[in-house]
Design an enzyme around this catalytic site. Structure first.
Site, PDB file in Angstrom:
ATOM      1  N   ARG A 102       0.875  -1.168   0.000  1.00 31.91           N
ATOM      2  CA  ARG A 102       0.000   0.000   0.000  1.00 31.91           C
ATOM      3  C   ARG A 102       0.913   1.218   0.000  1.00 31.91           C
ATOM      4  O   ARG A 102       1.992   1.206   0.586  1.00 31.91           O
ATOM      5  CB  ARG A 102      -0.905  -0.017   1.223  1.00 31.91           C
ATOM      6  CG  ARG A 102      -1.945  -1.124   1.130  1.00 31.91           C
ATOM      7  CD  ARG A 102      -3.015  -1.032   2.192  1.00 31.91           C
ATOM      8  NE  ARG A 102      -3.782   0.200   2.012  1.00 31.91           N
ATOM      9  CZ  ARG A 102      -3.935   1.120   2.971  1.00 31.91           C
ATOM     10  NH1 ARG A 102      -3.380   0.957   4.162  1.00 31.91           N
ATOM     11  NH2 ARG A 102      -4.634   2.198   2.744  1.00 31.91           N
ATOM     12  N   TRP A 105       2.742   2.549   3.157  1.00 35.44           N
ATOM     13  CA  TRP A 105       3.916   1.797   3.622  1.00 35.44           C
ATOM     14  C   TRP A 105       5.097   1.996   2.691  1.00 35.44           C
ATOM     15  O   TRP A 105       6.240   2.068   3.143  1.00 35.44           O
ATOM     16  CB  TRP A 105       3.571   0.323   3.805  1.00 35.44           C
ATOM     17  CG  TRP A 105       2.580   0.150   4.897  1.00 35.44           C
ATOM     18  CD1 TRP A 105       1.268  -0.209   4.786  1.00 35.44           C
ATOM     19  CD2 TRP A 105       2.805   0.405   6.282  1.00 35.44           C
ATOM     20  NE1 TRP A 105       0.676  -0.194   6.016  1.00 35.44           N
ATOM     21  CE2 TRP A 105       1.591   0.178   6.957  1.00 35.44           C
ATOM     22  CE3 TRP A 105       3.915   0.810   7.023  1.00 35.44           C
ATOM     23  CZ2 TRP A 105       1.463   0.322   8.333  1.00 35.44           C
ATOM     24  CZ3 TRP A 105       3.777   0.963   8.397  1.00 35.44           C
ATOM     25  CH2 TRP A 105       2.567   0.718   9.029  1.00 35.44           C
ATOM     26  N   GLU A 128       8.151 -11.279   0.937  1.00 37.70           N
ATOM     27  CA  GLU A 128       9.418 -10.755   1.460  1.00 37.70           C
ATOM     28  C   GLU A 128       9.305  -9.241   1.598  1.00 37.70           C
ATOM     29  O   GLU A 128       8.768  -8.561   0.719  1.00 37.70           O
ATOM     30  CB  GLU A 128      10.578 -11.081   0.531  1.00 37.70           C
ATOM     31  CG  GLU A 128      11.896 -10.550   1.079  1.00 37.70           C
ATOM     32  CD  GLU A 128      13.060 -10.670   0.110  1.00 37.70           C
ATOM     33  OE1 GLU A 128      14.184 -10.312   0.514  1.00 37.70           O
ATOM     34  OE2 GLU A 128      12.854 -11.094  -1.035  1.00 37.70           O
ATOM     35  N   GLN A 167      -1.065 -22.931   1.782  1.00 40.39           N
ATOM     36  CA  GLN A 167      -0.187 -22.486   2.878  1.00 40.39           C
ATOM     37  C   GLN A 167      -0.903 -21.546   3.841  1.00 40.39           C
ATOM     38  O   GLN A 167      -1.770 -20.781   3.444  1.00 40.39           O
ATOM     39  CB  GLN A 167       1.075 -21.835   2.335  1.00 40.39           C
ATOM     40  CG  GLN A 167       0.864 -20.496   1.683  1.00 40.39           C
ATOM     41  CD  GLN A 167       2.125 -19.958   1.015  1.00 40.39           C
ATOM     42  OE1 GLN A 167       3.107 -20.669   0.811  1.00 40.39           O
ATOM     43  NE2 GLN A 167       2.106 -18.696   0.662  1.00 40.39           N
TER      44      GLN A 167
END
Length: 183
Positions: A102, A105, A128, A167
């Site tokens: 976003r 950030w 990451e 996951q």
């Protein structure tokens, strides 16, 4: 074609696209804002060579922790981390995703490498993150990533079915086997 909020809502109602948990705040004008999950793994500084054919103990390379619901953690300058989304997503075989931070950030200097979510993927995303010039505090549950959904002209004949399918939490590289991050 990039999917709009209306396209996304239509796919969700039809059961073609899955997002759990689904919060109204997640669906944006041209994609999904995904929230930060609680598990994170900081890359360790080590002289040990990571050999993908014989990777050894993942604890040698990653320091994994759980900040807990409502918790927080700090992204240290120039350090690398693996984080995950709180949302579990399920993409149809004709939709792929492009992951971005976003903009709020990104303006802190935090960086993520280009990441594509394959058509047919299902699971929480592991991403990451690379630290800025200064420490940045992140809070579990904050909207952190923007996932742009792209409709492909034709469905994939081989939708994603790899080892990362299904996951949850941070998933370490596949050469460690089915190993999830241990906290």
């Amino acid at each position: 074609m990039i999917l709009s909020d209306r396209d996304i809502e239509t796919l969700i109602r039809a059961g073609e696209l899955g997002i759990e948990p689904l919060d109204d705040e997640v669906i944006r004008e041209n994609g999904l804002d995904l929230r930060l999950g609680s598990t994170y793994c900081e890359f360790r500084s080590t002289g040990t060579v990571l050999d993908p054919r014989s990777p050894g103990d993942p604890g040698e390379f990653y320091d994994c922790r759980d900040a807990g619901e409502g918790g927080s953690f700090i992204i240290a300058p120039h350090r690398h981390y693996l984080l995950h989304t709180a949302e579990y997503i399920r993409l149809p075989p004709y939709v792929a995703g492009l992951v971005n931070l976003r903009s709020t950030w990104a303006r802190t200097g935090i960086y993520i490498p280009s990441t594509v979510v394959d058509a047919g993927f299902e699971g929480q995303l592991t991403i990451e993150v690379i630290g800025s010039e200064f420490p940045v505090k992140l809070y579990v549950g904050d909207r952190f990533l923007h996932l742009v959904l792209v409709k492909m002209e034709t469905p994939s004949t081989r939708p994603y079915s790899g080892r990362y399918r299904g996951q949850k939490g941070v998933r370490l590289p596949q050469f460690f086997g089915e190993m999830q991050a241990k906290t």
